[in-house]
Design a protein around this motif. Structure first.
Motif, PDB file in Angstrom:
ATOM      1  N   ARG A   1      40.214 -15.889  16.652  1.00 59.49           N
ATOM      2  CA  ARG A   1      38.936 -16.256  17.273  1.00 59.49           C
ATOM      3  C   ARG A   1      37.797 -15.342  16.836  1.00 59.49           C
ATOM      4  NH1 ARG A   1      42.684 -17.806  21.223  1.00 59.49           N
ATOM      5  NH2 ARG A   1      42.117 -19.630  22.449  1.00 59.49           N
ATOM      6  N   THR A   2      38.104 -14.139  16.425  1.00 58.02           N
ATOM      7  CA  THR A   2      37.038 -13.182  16.079  1.00 58.02           C
ATOM      8  C   THR A   2      37.341 -12.524  14.735  1.00 58.02           C
ATOM      9  OG1 THR A   2      38.200 -11.308  17.065  1.00 58.02           O
ATOM     10  CG2 THR A   2      36.788 -12.595  18.536  1.00 58.02           C
TER      11      THR A   2
ATOM     12  N   GLU B   1      30.785 -10.210  14.012  1.00 61.05           N
ATOM     13  CA  GLU B   1      30.798 -10.920  15.281  1.00 61.05           C
ATOM     14  C   GLU B   1      29.374 -11.406  15.576  1.00 61.05           C
ATOM     15  OE1 GLU B   1      33.620 -11.468  16.313  1.00 61.05           O
ATOM     16  OE2 GLU B   1      34.934  -9.757  15.982  1.00 61.05           O
TER      17      GLU B   1
ATOM     18  N   ASN C   1      41.915 -20.287  11.994  1.00 59.30           N
ATOM     19  CA  ASN C   1      41.198 -19.979  13.232  1.00 59.30           C
ATOM     20  C   ASN C   1      41.602 -20.908  14.374  1.00 59.30           C
ATOM     21  OD1 ASN C   1      39.931 -22.153  12.011  1.00 59.30           O
ATOM     22  ND2 ASN C   1      38.130 -21.838  13.273  1.00 59.30           N
ATOM     23  N   HIS C   2      41.286 -20.457  15.572  1.00 54.58           N
ATOM     24  CA  HIS C   2      41.506 -21.288  16.751  1.00 54.58           C
ATOM     25  C   HIS C   2      40.540 -22.464  16.673  1.00 54.58           C
ATOM     26  CE1 HIS C   2      42.289 -22.291  20.930  1.00 54.58           C
ATOM     27  NE2 HIS C   2      40.999 -22.504  21.036  1.00 54.58           N
ATOM     28  N   ASP C   3      41.032 -23.657  16.896  1.00 57.43           N
ATOM     29  CA  ASP C   3      40.195 -24.830  16.724  1.00 57.43           C
ATOM     30  C   ASP C   3      40.673 -25.915  17.689  1.00 57.43           C
ATOM     31  OD1 ASP C   3      38.858 -27.123  15.713  1.00 57.43           O
ATOM     32  OD2 ASP C   3      38.738 -26.186  13.730  1.00 57.43           O
TER      33      ASP C   3
ATOM     34  N   SER D   1      50.377 -14.821  16.040  1.00 58.77           N
ATOM     35  CA  SER D   1      49.038 -15.016  16.578  1.00 58.77           C
ATOM     36  C   SER D   1      48.524 -13.655  17.071  1.00 58.77           C
ATOM     37  CB  SER D   1      49.058 -16.045  17.700  1.00 58.77           C
ATOM     38  OG  SER D   1      49.979 -15.652  18.687  1.00 58.77           O
TER      39      SER D   1
ATOM     40  N   GLU E   1      40.154 -10.133  14.896  1.00 57.85           N
ATOM     41  CA  GLU E   1      41.495 -10.733  14.856  1.00 57.85           C
ATOM     42  C   GLU E   1      41.896 -11.091  13.426  1.00 57.85           C
ATOM     43  OE1 GLU E   1      41.634 -12.456  19.410  1.00 57.85           O
ATOM     44  OE2 GLU E   1      41.423 -13.881  17.778  1.00 57.85           O
TER      45      GLU E   1
ATOM     46  N   GLU F   1      45.476 -18.922  14.828  1.00 56.33           N
ATOM     47  CA  GLU F   1      44.654 -18.970  16.034  1.00 56.33           C
ATOM     48  C   GLU F   1      43.742 -17.760  16.202  1.00 56.33           C
ATOM     49  OE1 GLU F   1      45.687 -21.353  19.599  1.00 56.33           O
ATOM     50  OE2 GLU F   1      47.602 -20.341  19.282  1.00 56.33           O
TER      51      GLU F   1
END
Lengths: 330, 219
Positions: free
Chosen positions: A250-251, B146, A280-282, A166, A254, A248
């Protein structure tokens, strides 16, 4: 992809003739650190690939923290790898249990006997050769945390090894430790002479007295000792192709971490890792875990499920066309 | 498997000999990020000296390969060694041609936003079907962008962009504005803006009708 070189010297890594044409493809999922989503990724890739019509067996290789069965919402099966390890059951096919997902069966790794949870070296050799003979297109092995030889053997003997991490410093650090341990173990197994193997063993200690910090240093040392072993080493390095999966994210930055880790692997370790993909983080992930349902079934439209299915398609491309099971798939 | 100091500019940036200008830019940005002092990918395995050395090599590779004349000269120097990786090169091939003095100034850091290499296939556009908030987010992420960058280009408040992705329709202004936002957002991502907006607005309208019906039942 990890190829099996005919130069491998120990029973675990030696399959001079390679897998039989009808042998199951084996993919091990590891990553060093606990809690990065190895089991989550393994289970969901297994479901997604089974839904494509392939016959899949998922093996819970984490004998000390076995919980793959829970991800399918089934109780701890009465039979498990522990029975094989304790010589109570020789036939792996008799350990297969249904998961509730068509084309997908499980070999659980329940806590049968904590005192003898981890199989010894020769039991691992026996287990791994039997796993490949399972009647399936694909065997996915969920590895435990850590970098002990037991974990590494499962990782190295697979056709592919997936490293999950991660986007957190601790996870990335452990992923490198995992890759480094896998690399040096593989190199040690590929070397034929005792003295060169000794060198590889020394190199595993980062503070070794010979100043071997990187694979390039080790190659130089080996070449000066035995040029033919040097060539063998270089060949083994080229065939070591772990696949990276970032969980995971988020951006967008990442997501790029996977490319950065790949770059460091190439430049400093000479390891040609492949960036398999990211998930992705979900929030739906936690919901599926609590519901004890695989995410790709529980919430098929969510972001993370979309990414998992795409990674699954990448993986299944190497399996050829699905077998007869495809016709039975929904 | 050669140490960094012996790698060619192409190996340093991890690109093919025929890489486009855009690929050079992308590789340069990745190299900068990978070997930055605070890089998560490198901090646990490389010390400050290694990082500095890596950055210098990335900068040098970019200086040469981003300049058409410098690159041509460099390629001419590499000629005869079409594959830097195989076989292991002789001593002389490791002598990398230096850029002319005029080109040794500080590198130009041109920002070109392009997709994330290797994951173009993760984009959804070819799939057709509905464009929802999650799909817009995926399309943004796969391009390496972003929310703040989209906001800077479109001048849309970032909180509205978040609401569009999360489908928090209650927190968004009147539909006519939302349509404008989604159109601008989709255009910024290089998607077919009109069809994306049409698809997204169908979801907005559907949700409004649902909540009206719910309110009606309660009344």
């Amino acid at each position: 992809m990890i190829e099996h070189s005919s130069t491998s010297a120990t029973p675990v890594a030696s399959r001079a003739t390679g897998p039989a044409p009808d042998a199951a493809r084996m993919i091990a999922v590891g990553g060093g650190k606990g809690g990065v989503g190895k089991t989550f990724v393994t289970v969901n890739l297994a479901v997604a690939i089974a839904r494509e019509g392939y016959d899949v067996v998922v093996v819970d290789g984490d004998l000390e923290g076995a919980n793959v069965h829970t991800c399918f919402g089934i109780p701890a099966p009465p039979v498990s790898l522990a029975d094989f390890v304790a010589n109570r059951q020789e036939e792996l096919t008799k350990l297969l249990v249904e998961t509730g997902v068509p084309n997908l069966r499980l070999i659980a790794g329940t806590h049968g006997n904590l005192g003898s949870a981890q199989p010894g070296h020769f039991q691992r050799v026996r287990l791994l050769s039997r796993l490949r003979q399972l009647p399936a297109d694909l065997v996915l092995i969920d590895l435990g945390a850590g970098t002990q030889p037991a974990v590494m053997d499962y990782f190295l003997v697979g056709d592919d090894g997936v490293v999950v991490f991660s986007p957190e410093p601790t996870s990335v650090e452990n992923a490198y430790a995992f890759l480094r341990a896998a690399f040096y173990r593989r190199m040690r197994l590929a070397m034929l002479t005792h003295s060169v193997r000794g060198l590889a063993t020394q190199a595993m200690d980062q503070r070794n007295e010979r100043g071997i910090r990187r694979p390039a240093d080790l190659l130089r040392e080996i070449e000066s000792l035995d040029p033919s072993e040097g060539a063998r080493f270089a060949q083994a390095v080229r065939s070591f192709r772990p696949r990276l999966l970032v969980n995971e994210v988020r951006t967008a930055d990442e997501i790029k971490l996977g490319f950065s880790v790949r770059s460091v692997c190439r430049k400093y370790f000479g390891i040609d890792a492949e960036y398999l993909g990211y998930v992705n983080h979900d929030a739906a992930v936690r919901q599926s875990v609590v519901a004890r349902r695989p995410l790709v079934d529980f919430h098929p439209g969510c972001d993370a499920a979309v990414y998992l299915r795409r990674i699954a398609r990448k993986v299944s491309r190497s399996l050829g066309a699905p077998g007869p099971a495809a016709e039975e798939a929904p | 498997m050669r140490p960094l100091e012996e790698q060619s500019h192409y190996e340093v940036l991890e690109i093919e000999r025929g890489a486009s200008r855009e690929e050079v830019e992308r590789a340069y940005r990745l190299g900068q990020a990978t070997y930055a002092d605070d890089s998560m990918a490198a901090y646990s395995v490389l010390g400050p000296d290694d990082l500095r050395a890596a950055r210098e090599r990335v900068e040098l590779a970019y200086e040469v390969l981003s300049d058409p004349i410098g690159r041509e000269r460099y390629d001419a120097g590499l000629a005869g060694h079409p594959d830097e990786a195989e076989p292991e090169p002789s001593e002389e091939s490791l002598l990398l041609p230096l850029p002319p003095e005029s080109e040794q100034a500080a590198p130009v850091r041109r920002r070109v936003e392009t997709g994330i290499e290797g994951f173009e296939d993760v984009d959804d556009e070819a799939e057709g079907g509905t464009y929802d908030g999650a799909r817009l987010r995926r399309a943004r992420l796969v391009r390496g962008l972003e929310i703040a960058q989209i906001a800077a280009v479109t001048k849309i408040n970032p909180s509205y962009l978040h609401c569009i992705e999360d489908e928090r329709f209650d927190a968004l202004p009147a539909p006519v504005y939302v349509r404008g936002f989604v159109t601008a957002y989709a255009r910024c991502l290089g998607l077919q803006a009109e069809s994306v907006a049409l698809s997204y607005m169908e979801r907005v309208q559907g949700r409004r009708q649902e909540s009206r019906a719910t309110r009606g039942r309660r009344a």
